[in-house]
Design a protein around this motif. Structure first.
Motif, PDB file in Angstrom:
ATOM      1  N   THR A  73       0.819  -1.215   0.000  1.00  7.66           N
ATOM      2  CA  THR A  73       0.000   0.000   0.000  1.00  7.66           C
ATOM      3  C   THR A  73       0.848   1.258   0.000  1.00  7.66           C
ATOM      4  OG1 THR A  73      -1.710  -1.203   1.214  1.00  7.66           O
ATOM      5  CG2 THR A  73      -1.891   1.190   1.164  1.00  7.66           C
ATOM      6  N   ARG A  74       1.958   1.225   0.735  1.00  5.52           N
ATOM      7  CA  ARG A  74       2.823   2.406   0.806  1.00  5.52           C
ATOM      8  C   ARG A  74       3.760   2.512  -0.389  1.00  5.52           C
ATOM      9  NH1 ARG A  74       3.059   0.855   6.435  1.00  5.52           N
ATOM     10  NH2 ARG A  74       5.042  -0.206   6.077  1.00  5.52           N
ATOM     11  N   ALA A  75       4.130   1.378  -0.973  1.00  2.99           N
ATOM     12  CA  ALA A  75       5.165   1.373  -2.001  1.00  2.99           C
ATOM     13  C   ALA A  75       4.736   2.110  -3.265  1.00  2.99           C
ATOM     14  CB  ALA A  75       5.553  -0.067  -2.337  1.00  2.99           C
ATOM     15  N   ILE A  76       3.478   1.940  -3.667  1.00  8.46           N
ATOM     16  CA  ILE A  76       3.022   2.570  -4.912  1.00  8.46           C
ATOM     17  C   ILE A  76       3.176   4.096  -4.865  1.00  8.46           C
ATOM     18  CG2 ILE A  76       1.014   2.997  -6.391  1.00  8.46           C
ATOM     19  CD1 ILE A  76       2.037   0.240  -6.832  1.00  8.46           C
ATOM     20  N   PRO A  77       2.635   4.800  -3.836  1.00  7.86           N
ATOM     21  CA  PRO A  77       2.814   6.259  -3.812  1.00  7.86           C
ATOM     22  C   PRO A  77       4.233   6.699  -3.455  1.00  7.86           C
ATOM     23  CG  PRO A  77       1.620   5.532  -1.858  1.00  7.86           C
ATOM     24  CD  PRO A  77       1.738   4.338  -2.760  1.00  7.86           C
ATOM     25  N   GLN A  78       4.955   5.894  -2.676  1.00  8.92           N
ATOM     26  CA  GLN A  78       6.298   6.284  -2.246  1.00  8.92           C
ATOM     27  C   GLN A  78       7.348   6.071  -3.325  1.00  8.92           C
ATOM     28  OE1 GLN A  78       7.019   4.168   1.423  1.00  8.92           O
ATOM     29  NE2 GLN A  78       5.749   5.550   2.648  1.00  8.92           N
ATOM     30  N   LYS A  79       7.047   5.201  -4.288  1.00  7.25           N
ATOM     31  CA  LYS A  79       8.006   4.930  -5.357  1.00  7.25           C
ATOM     32  C   LYS A  79       7.341   5.158  -6.719  1.00  7.25           C
ATOM     33  CE  LYS A  79      11.034   1.686  -2.908  1.00  7.25           C
ATOM     34  NZ  LYS A  79      11.676   0.331  -2.942  1.00  7.25           N
TER      35      LYS A  79
END
Length: 312
Positions: A73-79
């Motif tokens: 869930t965090r990886a998509i917006p953070q990367k």
């Protein structure tokens, strides 16, 4: 048609993915191209190293990678510059018609749901898997891990999705649908399967043939096996484990050889607004090639459009 491939996904990236893309490019129709997502210098270097021609592919520069350890869930917006994020950006904009990866399954699910969105009316998208049956054909099982907890109406939709997939992609006319349970009687099972049976028993949305037991999974008794993601994942991993055990013991059998994941490559996420294909993390070049060929088949069948029409 343009099919996107995450070059950095899987345990054997980038070599297996680049090699698989080269193999698939030789078999796909001339009007179909493969778009490679990854660090452009690495991709070009690997293409030359493995005997491919960089001019045969479109390369989208995506220097970052969502690893198996990243939180989906965090990886998509953070990367935003990762291969998976970039792939979904082009899929959402229509610049590619399918996107395939052997990388982080959770991130692929998150990207599919939040970047291309679920088909309106779909409660929960799901993942399928192919089960070889003793009759020589294949059965589909869904869900196999995306939804560990389900409600009866979700299983009902899985039956619709699986039936359409079997018909449109595998060419099975009027696929037989079975509900995986601990007994064939309609009163057997837990509250979920009992309630789901009641929803399915008189339906005209698909060809429901009743409950099936675990011993029926590999017999070809039905074409589509419906269950929650927890149960389906246990079944899938058990089948993979049995195949691996036979290999370690040097046992060869024509039927069990069909359990080799290389033969199937990948499987689509059903119920989202585009063609998203997930492959096994241990995929080699043959599996990646077959994943890309299956991506072509799924896209050509217009399965997503037909699901939209059926649900709406």
């Amino acid at each position: 048609m343009k099919i996107g491939l995450d070059i950095m996904g899987g345990d054997f990236a980038p070599e297996a993915n680049v090699s698989g893309a080269i193999l698939a490019n030789k078999e796909l129709p001339q009007d179909t191209s493969i778009v490679l997502f990854g660090d452009q210098d690495v991709v070009r270097e690997k293409l030359v190293e493995l005997g491919g021609n960089p001019d045969d592919f479109e390369i989208v520069h995506a220097p970052d990678v969502i690893t198996m350890h990243d939180h989906p869930t965090r990886a998509i917006p953070q990367k935003p510059n990762s291969t998976i994020s970039k792939g979904f950006d082009l899929l959402a904009s229509g610049e590619i018609q399918a996107f395939a990866s052997t990388g982080n399954t959770g991130a692929m699910l998150v990207g599919a749901i939040y970047k291309v969105n679920a088909v309106p009316g779909i409660i929960r998208p799901c993942i399928t898997s192919t089960i070889p049956n003793i009759k020589g054909g294949n059965s589909l099982i869904l869900d196999v891990g995306a939804n560990a907890d389900c409600k009866p109406d979700v299983l009902y939709q899985f039956a619709i999705l699986g039936s359409m997939y079997a018909k449109e992609v595998y060419g099975i006319e009027n696929p037989k649908v079975g509900l995986l349970n601990i007994g064939e009687e309609e009163t057997k099972g837990n509250l979920l399967t009992q309630s789901a049976f009641k929803l399915m028993q008189d339906t005209t949305d698909f060809n429901f043939t009743g409950n099936i037991e675990g011993r029926d999974i590999f017999t070809g008794k039905v074409d589509v096996i419906v269950c929650d993601g927890f149960t389906g994942n246990v079944v899938l991993k058990q089948a993979e484990g049995l195949f691996g055990l036979m290999q370690k013991r040097g046992l060869r059998d024509e039927y069990f050889d069909r359990f080799n994941y290389e033969n199937y490559g990948g499987t689509p996420i059903l119920g989202v607004n585009s063609n998203v294909i997930i492959g096994h993390g241990i995929s080699n070049d043959i599996a990646v090639k077959n994943m890309l060929l299956h991506s072509y088949d799924v896209t050509k069948s217009k399965l997503t459009d037909k699901i939209k029409e059926a649900i709406n």
